[in-house]
Design a protein around this motif. Structure first.
Motif, PDB file in Angstrom:
ATOM      1  N   TYR A 252      21.264  80.309  11.211  1.00 44.49           N
ATOM      2  CA  TYR A 252      21.365  81.646  10.643  1.00 44.49           C
ATOM      3  C   TYR A 252      21.529  81.619   9.128  1.00 44.49           C
ATOM      4  CZ  TYR A 252      21.410  84.141  15.055  1.00 44.49           C
ATOM      5  OH  TYR A 252      21.038  84.690  16.251  1.00 44.49           O
ATOM      6  N   ASN A 253      21.691  80.442   8.537  1.00 45.38           N
ATOM      7  CA  ASN A 253      21.709  80.371   7.071  1.00 45.38           C
ATOM      8  C   ASN A 253      20.347  80.716   6.481  1.00 45.38           C
ATOM      9  OD1 ASN A 253      24.422  79.614   6.900  1.00 45.38           O
ATOM     10  ND2 ASN A 253      23.926  77.444   7.177  1.00 45.38           N
ATOM     11  N   SER A 254      19.291  80.490   7.260  1.00 40.95           N
ATOM     12  CA  SER A 254      17.938  80.778   6.790  1.00 40.95           C
ATOM     13  C   SER A 254      17.390  82.069   7.379  1.00 40.95           C
ATOM     14  CB  SER A 254      17.001  79.616   7.159  1.00 40.95           C
ATOM     15  OG  SER A 254      17.483  78.396   6.653  1.00 40.95           O
ATOM     16  N   PHE A 255      18.254  82.875   7.985  1.00 37.64           N
ATOM     17  CA  PHE A 255      17.787  84.071   8.677  1.00 37.64           C
ATOM     18  C   PHE A 255      17.110  85.046   7.723  1.00 37.64           C
ATOM     19  CE2 PHE A 255      18.393  88.380  10.306  1.00 37.64           C
ATOM     20  CZ  PHE A 255      17.896  88.260  11.592  1.00 37.64           C
ATOM     21  N   HIS A 256      17.650  85.226   6.534  1.00 35.89           N
ATOM     22  CA  HIS A 256      17.118  86.196   5.576  1.00 35.89           C
ATOM     23  C   HIS A 256      16.139  85.577   4.579  1.00 35.89           C
ATOM     24  CE1 HIS A 256      20.115  89.113   6.978  1.00 35.89           C
ATOM     25  NE2 HIS A 256      21.005  88.143   6.882  1.00 35.89           N
TER      26      HIS A 256
END
Length: 422
Positions: A350-354
């Motif tokens: 989820y660190n790369s979700f955005h």
């Protein structure tokens, strides 16, 4: 505001033209208060400075306030929903006040019954049978009211069988107390179990992107669920919020247009176990059909996305919302993959979700791309037809030539035969 003011100027121009061209007079519609009070003169400069007013905030809350509501009695007719919708501090205050008022009210009646019967004048008299034993004042009557309504029953103050009015009051307070308990406890339970907090673990990407997918220009955004308990029967919807003016001159502020995210194909029904990228194909039915990369920043629009489903743990319906304005729509980008295969399971980062990355995307609108593709196909059609025509002409020429050669051969054979006869 800039959009309202632009619409006001357009309406004035249209009304002037209509008055000149036609005897029918079209009256200018009444604009909202904000548009009437603030009509900027230099639209280009002031609109560039002002930010687009959101219809739905990023956290999902609607940025709309209801003013001048005169029929407030409607809130009282649906008192249960009104109490549930109140903020927690007001809800707790009403909860405490309802119980305190009922205890004081019935405590006052118990004290009046004892006072009117003369129990206060025979305190400590063993020959006198009071309505309530050991009731010697308003405080003791208030405590007896609490014990009666909450069914605590300490056993010190008890009602006697020589007081019919006290028995009737006991029945009334028991019934009303049960109703108050059911109403208030039910209200608190519904407010506690509301799935609003569950919606906070449903996340939307910070930006939406526009890029090519399977040879078609698409608008995309990403959704995800942070919890291990899933959303059952999850579905996604999208709305375009943009003011418009009809052909008749009617100005519609914040007009809602549906954005197809897979309604006809079933792609709008999600199995939200891992983050998903929701795609909207920009075709002729899309409101983005004529919008190019250069035109997108000039548009005053907002995309509202709505994710709905049932909470697996409670079975209650949950709705999460978010929105994207033009500055949050990135042209020529894609989302960074977040799903990786580990040893026996899939892991979501989820660190790369955005996060997004830039990709090669045409700057033209979907309409312009379709027109260029159609123009590119026309020469090909002409060349094929021309080649077919040329091939047909060559075949006819060859047939004529063969026919002439055959005739010549036949003539030569005929001459040889005549010579031989001579």
């Amino acid at each position: 505001v800039c959009l309202f003011s632009t619409a006001a100027n357009v309406l004035e121009e249209d009304s002037m033209e209509q008055d000149i061209e036609s005897p029918v007079t079209f009256h200018q519609p009444k604009l909202p208060k904000q548009a009437r009070e603030d009509l900027p003169k230099n639209l280009s400069k002031e609109c560039a400075k002002r930010k687009i007013q959101r219809y739905v905030r990023k956290d999902g809350k609607c940025n709309v306030h209801h003013g001048n509501v005169r029929e407030t009695y409607r809130y009282l007719t649906d008192i249960f929903t009104t109490l549930v919708d109140l903020k927690w501090r007001f809800n707790l205050l009403i909860f405490v006040m309802v119980y305190t008022v009922t205890w004081l009210f019935f405590g006052m009646i118990w004290w009046l019954i004892a006072y009117m019967r003369g129990d206060m004048d025979h305190i400590g008299d063993s020959t006198w049978t009071p309505c309530v034993s050991n009731l010697n004042g308003f405080v003791s009557a208030f405590l007896f009211s609490i014990e009666t309504e909450t069914t605590i029953g300490y056993g010190y103050r008890v009602i006697t069988d020589k007081c019919p009015e006290g028995i009737i009051l006991l029945l009334v307070q028991s019934v009303l107390g049960s109703i108050v308990n059911a109403f208030m406890v039910g209200c608190m339970f519904v407010k506690i179990s509301q799935p609003k907090k569950r919606a906070e673990t449903l996340v939307f990407s910070t930006n939406a992107v526009i890029s090519m997918r399977d040879g078609k220009l698409c608008l995309m955004f990403r959704v995800g669920d942070l919890r291990n308990s899933h959303i059952v029967e999850a579905s996604i919807r999208a709305k375009l919020i943009k003011s418009k003016q009809t052909k008749e001159g009617e100005f519609i502020p914040l007009n809602q247009t549906d954005i197809n995210v897979g309604y006809y194909t079933g792609d709008d029904r999600l199995f939200l176990v891992s983050p998903l990228i929701i795609s909207h194909e920009i075709n002729q039915q899309s409101p983005f059909w004529e919008i190019s990369k250069a035109q997108l920043p000039k548009e005053e629009l907002e995309i509202v996305v709505i994710l709905e489903g049932m909470v697996e743990a409670t079975g209650m319906t949950c709705q999460a919302r978010s929105s994207y304005i033009t500055s949050e729509i990135l042209w020529g980008y894609r989302f960074t993959p977040v799903l990786t295969l580990e040893d026996g399971f899939y892991e979501v980062d989820y660190n790369s979700f955005h996060e997004t990355y830039e990709t090669n995307t045409p700057v033209y609108s979907a309409k312009e791309l379709a027109e260029m593709a159609s123009r590119a196909e026309l020469p090909l059609t002409w060349s094929v037809s021309s080649k077919l025509d040329q091939h047909a002409e060559l075949e006819t020429e060859e047939e004529e030539k063969n026919q002439e050669d055959q005739n010549e051969r036949n003539g030569d054979v005929a001459n040889l035969e005549n010579e031989s006869k001579v």
